[in-house]
Scaffold this motif. Structure first.
Motif, PDB file in Angstrom:
ATOM      1  N   PHE A 291       0.670  -1.320   0.397  1.00  0.00           N
ATOM      2  CA  PHE A 291      -0.088   0.335  -0.123  1.00  0.00           C
ATOM      3  C   PHE A 291       0.744   1.457  -0.141  1.00  0.00           C
ATOM      4  N   ASP A 292       0.697   2.148  -0.527  1.00  0.00           N
ATOM      5  CA  ASP A 292       1.164   3.618  -0.794  1.00  0.00           C
ATOM      6  C   ASP A 292       0.772   4.790   0.541  1.00  0.00           C
ATOM      7  N   GLN A 293       1.615   6.116   0.734  1.00  0.00           N
ATOM      8  CA  GLN A 293       0.898   6.468   2.242  1.00  0.00           C
ATOM      9  C   GLN A 293      -0.314   6.919   2.051  1.00  0.00           C
ATOM     10  N   ASN A 294      -0.978   6.805   0.939  1.00  0.00           N
ATOM     11  CA  ASN A 294      -2.220   6.760   1.206  1.00  0.00           C
ATOM     12  C   ASN A 294      -3.078   5.714   1.343  1.00  0.00           C
ATOM     13  N   GLY A 295      -2.657   4.405   1.524  1.00  0.00           N
ATOM     14  CA  GLY A 295      -3.299   3.361   2.040  1.00  0.00           C
ATOM     15  C   GLY A 295      -3.894   2.422   0.666  1.00  0.00           C
ATOM     16  N   ARG A 296      -3.724   3.355  -0.596  1.00  0.00           N
ATOM     17  CA  ARG A 296      -3.772   2.294  -1.728  1.00  0.00           C
ATOM     18  C   ARG A 296      -2.943   1.295  -2.420  1.00  0.00           C
ATOM     19  N   PRO A 297      -3.543   0.517  -2.809  1.00  0.00           N
ATOM     20  CA  PRO A 297      -2.917  -1.019  -3.087  1.00  0.00           C
ATOM     21  C   PRO A 297      -1.747   0.013  -4.366  1.00  0.00           C
ATOM     22  N   ALA A 298      -0.790  -0.693  -4.142  1.00  0.00           N
ATOM     23  CA  ALA A 298       0.740  -0.136  -4.463  1.00  0.00           C
ATOM     24  C   ALA A 298       0.969  -1.737  -4.836  1.00  0.00           C
ATOM     25  N   VAL A 299       2.577  -1.574  -5.222  1.00  0.00           N
ATOM     26  CA  VAL A 299       3.487  -2.298  -5.718  1.00  0.00           C
ATOM     27  C   VAL A 299       5.074  -2.541  -5.658  1.00  0.00           C
ATOM     28  N   THR A 300       5.521  -2.762  -4.031  1.00  0.00           N
ATOM     29  CA  THR A 300       6.814  -2.460  -3.740  1.00  0.00           C
ATOM     30  C   THR A 300       7.263  -3.600  -4.583  1.00  0.00           C
ATOM     31  N   PHE A 301       8.973  -3.007  -5.262  1.00  0.00           N
ATOM     32  CA  PHE A 301       9.312  -4.215  -6.270  1.00  0.00           C
ATOM     33  C   PHE A 301      11.263  -3.886  -5.410  1.00  0.00           C
ATOM     34  N   ARG A 302      12.606  -4.585  -5.686  1.00  0.00           N
ATOM     35  CA  ARG A 302      13.713  -3.776  -5.476  1.00  0.00           C
ATOM     36  C   ARG A 302      14.326  -4.403  -6.829  1.00  0.00           C
ATOM     37  N   PHE A 303      15.650  -4.376  -7.230  1.00  0.00           N
ATOM     38  CA  PHE A 303      16.209  -4.793  -8.526  1.00  0.00           C
ATOM     39  C   PHE A 303      17.716  -5.424  -7.610  1.00  0.00           C
ATOM     40  N   ASN A 304      18.578  -6.000  -7.882  1.00  0.00           N
ATOM     41  CA  ASN A 304      19.625  -6.867  -8.076  1.00  0.00           C
ATOM     42  C   ASN A 304      21.255  -5.777  -7.604  1.00  0.00           C
ATOM     43  N   PRO A 305      21.761  -6.041  -7.164  1.00  0.00           N
ATOM     44  CA  PRO A 305      22.787  -4.818  -7.230  1.00  0.00           C
ATOM     45  C   PRO A 305      23.129  -4.082  -8.493  1.00  0.00           C
ATOM     46  N   ALA A 306      23.325  -4.741  -9.792  1.00  0.00           N
ATOM     47  CA  ALA A 306      23.767  -3.757 -10.379  1.00  0.00           C
ATOM     48  C   ALA A 306      22.217  -2.780 -11.097  1.00  0.00           C
ATOM     49  N   GLY A 307      21.292  -3.146 -11.419  1.00  0.00           N
ATOM     50  CA  GLY A 307      20.158  -3.023 -11.564  1.00  0.00           C
ATOM     51  C   GLY A 307      19.451  -1.451  -9.508  1.00  0.00           C
ATOM     52  N   GLY A 308      20.147  -2.362  -8.837  1.00  0.00           N
ATOM     53  CA  GLY A 308      20.050  -1.041  -8.267  1.00  0.00           C
ATOM     54  C   GLY A 308      20.852   0.087  -8.284  1.00  0.00           C
ATOM     55  N   ARG A 309      22.030  -0.026  -8.681  1.00  0.00           N
ATOM     56  CA  ARG A 309      22.766   0.845  -9.012  1.00  0.00           C
ATOM     57  C   ARG A 309      22.323   2.000 -10.288  1.00  0.00           C
ATOM     58  N   ALA A 310      22.386   1.409 -10.922  1.00  0.00           N
ATOM     59  CA  ALA A 310      21.894   2.142 -12.202  1.00  0.00           C
ATOM     60  C   ALA A 310      20.672   2.749 -11.530  1.00  0.00           C
ATOM     61  N   PHE A 311      19.632   2.259 -11.466  1.00  0.00           N
ATOM     62  CA  PHE A 311      18.621   3.044 -10.891  1.00  0.00           C
ATOM     63  C   PHE A 311      18.861   4.628  -9.619  1.00  0.00           C
ATOM     64  N   GLY A 312      19.498   4.221  -8.752  1.00  0.00           N
ATOM     65  CA  GLY A 312      20.370   5.117  -7.962  1.00  0.00           C
ATOM     66  C   GLY A 312      20.847   6.042  -8.691  1.00  0.00           C
TER      67      GLY A 312
END
Length: 554
Positions: A291-312
């Motif tokens: 859920f997001d900050q307003n309590g609406r349904p959402a999807v949380t995600f997480r990348f691998n280290p390489a994807g995390g670095r590129a995204f960051g």
């Protein structure tokens, strides 16, 4: 007095008690199933409802809640046969090769002149060069990008074929590489479909390859084939792109090979995006509904280290700029980067229902199908048909059960009653083992149980007949019973081992219903040996110790 140590008596009684306890939930199948579904929903973060509370109260949590899986023919469900469009992967492979071909030819620009890609049919990559006299050098340069095919059928072959056609250089996949690619595509499709179906918590689906490019999916307990297709049919290709422009024109012109995708939840809104994604779904390691900050349904995600670095790095360099989250060529969200997002995690928001966010998380976790699938056949088997099969199987089992019990009681008197009680425990142990190991009970599996009922008393018949022979030889009751068990032991074990070998062979080479039959048959053989050699002997021993009869009749 019969020799039966106390520790062995306790062990046998505990095993029988465990069998009864673990079989008990199957006598209240619907109630336990509702309670399990309610617990699973609560663990997934769903808000409690009155229906969930009622379901949980229907089956106490301190009791076992492991059920026997019912097959498609008993429970109903969905049956789908799909064809994987393996040719789609050929075009993607050539598209991915184009930047390498372009760079290789750029190194020879002094010889080959201008380099221009030519639009052509799928399955070919054509590049026109300015100097046709340098075509051999161009072919050699591109051929240097090829690799040996990792397959026995294509030993010595390369993955790409490179040839000249006038002033155009043509690159195609070799036949050996097409074969290898087809196999990889099918294996990947099988695994992804299996992961998607497994993520839904469905019990014991059947997912298997048929022929060269078809996959059969059977899921017991699913409401319809359409529901199954909604789970397995989407490609769920997730990418993150920088946003160049937002427009209301569906035919807006793009430059530099940029992409034009519509917004998923905003009619008439289109995004022009950079073609090269910042991060792709292949770098995603986890996705969960939330859920997001307003309590609406959402999807949380997480990348691998390489994807995390590129995204960051991207978020650090583009604060205040929008970026698009694209799923299957639709922009599902285009938030503005408010700050640097380190760690490679984030949240996807949109106009999702809880069911939609859960399904999206499942699709993202399972990954993208490597190629589109085409539905060839779909069937929904209603629970009424499955219930008819269960009813027929129940009647057959009861008839066999009663007939065997009546025969044993009339033929062997009190000893026959001991065998009947052991037979009841035998069936309880079969269902307990089916539930514990997660095996699937099908209609042929019920046939295996019916066969086991007849086989279960066979060992007792051998034992009781041996006891009769010893009594005729003027043996005392205790000695006759002991010799009856000892002399019948080898014949019982040999007969059951040969049958068990047949069950193992059926399981190894069979599939579907044949395996269901072999599983119940194999488990029935093991429980029959236990009840015949241990349980009935325990009953006889306890009775003999209590009564100390001078004579007995068998």
């Amino acid at each position: 007095m019969l020799q039966y140590p106390t520790w062995k008596k306790v062990l046998v009684l505990l095993i029988c008690l465990a069998g009864i306890v673990f079989t008990l939930p199957n006598g209240f199948y619907g109630r336990v199933e509702q309670a399990n579904d309610a617990r699973a929903a609560l663990e997934a973060g769903a808000a409690p409802t009155s229906e969930m509370t009622a379901a949980l109260e229907g089956w106490p949590g301190f009791l076992p809640a492991t059920l026997v899986n019912l097959g498609l023919d008993l429970r109903g469900g969905a049956h789908v046969l799909v064809e994987v469009q393996v040719e789609d992967v050929y075009a993607e492979r050539l598209e991915a090769l184009w930047p390498e071909v372009r760079d290789a030819l750029r190194d020879l620009r002094g010889q080959v002149g201008t380099i221009r890609r030519v639009e052509t049919t799928p399955g070919e990559l054509r590049v026109r060069i300015g100097e046709q006299a340098a075509m051999n050098a161009a072919v050699d340069a591109v051929y240097g990008l090829t690799q040996p095919v990792a397959t026995l059928t294509g030993a010595g072959a390369r993955d790409y074929e490179v040839r000249a056609d006038g002033d155009e250089l043509v690159v195609t996949l070799s036949e050996a590489e097409k074969t290898a690619t087809d196999n990889r595509t099918m294996e990947q499709s099988l695994e992804i479909i299996r992961r998607r179906v497994d993520e839904t918590g469905t019990r014991e689906p059947t997912i298997q390859r048929q022929g060269e490019d078809r996959i059969l999916v059977q899921v017991p307990g699913l409401g319809s084939a359409e529901e199954l297709l909604a789970i397995i049919g989407q490609t769920a290709k997730l990418t993150f792109h920088a946003v160049e422009q937002v427009t209301g024109e569906a035919d807006a012109q793009t430059t530099g090979g940029n992409l034009l995708f519509p917004a998923m939840d905003q009619e008439g809104v289109y995004y022009i995006l950079e073609r090269r994604p910042v991060v792709s779904g292949e770098q995603l390691v986890d996705a969960q509904p939330g859920f997001d900050q307003n309590g609406r349904p959402a999807v949380t995600f997480r990348f691998n280290p390489a994807g995390g670095r590129a995204f960051g790095n991207f978020t650090a360099e583009n604060i205040g700029q929008p970026f698009a989250i694209v799923l299957d060529e639709q922009v599902i969200s285009a938030p503005v980067i408010q700050s640097h997002i380190p760690g490679g995690s984030g949240i996807i928001t949109g106009n999702f229902s809880l069911e939609e966010s859960t399904r999206l998380a499942i699709l993202l976790r399972a990954g993208a199908l490597p190629a589109e699938i085409q539905v060839l056949e779909q069937r929904t088997i209603g629970p009424e048909l499955g219930q008819d099969s269960i009813d027929a199987g129940r009647i057959a089992s009861l008839v066999a059960f009663v007939a065997v019990m009546v025969y044993m009681a009339l033929s062997y008197g009190l000893f026959g009653l001991f065998a009947n009680l052991a037979l009841i425990l035998n069936v309880a142990l079969i269902f307990a083992l089916l539930a514990i190991i997660g095996a699937t009970l099908t209609l042929p599996g019920i046939a295996g149980i019916v066969l086991t009922i007849g086989m279960a008393v066979d060992a007792n018949v051998l034992i009781f007949e041996r006891i009769r022979e010893e009594l005729k030889n003027s043996r005392g009751p205790a000695r006759a019973i002991q010799l009856g068990y000892e002399k019948a032991f080898s014949a019982i074990v040999d007969a059951n081992i040969t049958t068990f070998i047949a069950a193992v062979i059926l399981f190894a080479i069979g599939s579907g219903p044949v395996r269901g039959f072999s599983i119940t048959l194999g488990l029935g053989i093991m429980t029959s040996l236990f009840t015949a050699l241990m349980v009935t002997r325990l009953f006889v021993s306890m009775w003999f110790d209590a009564r100390r009869p001078k004579t007995i009749e068998v």
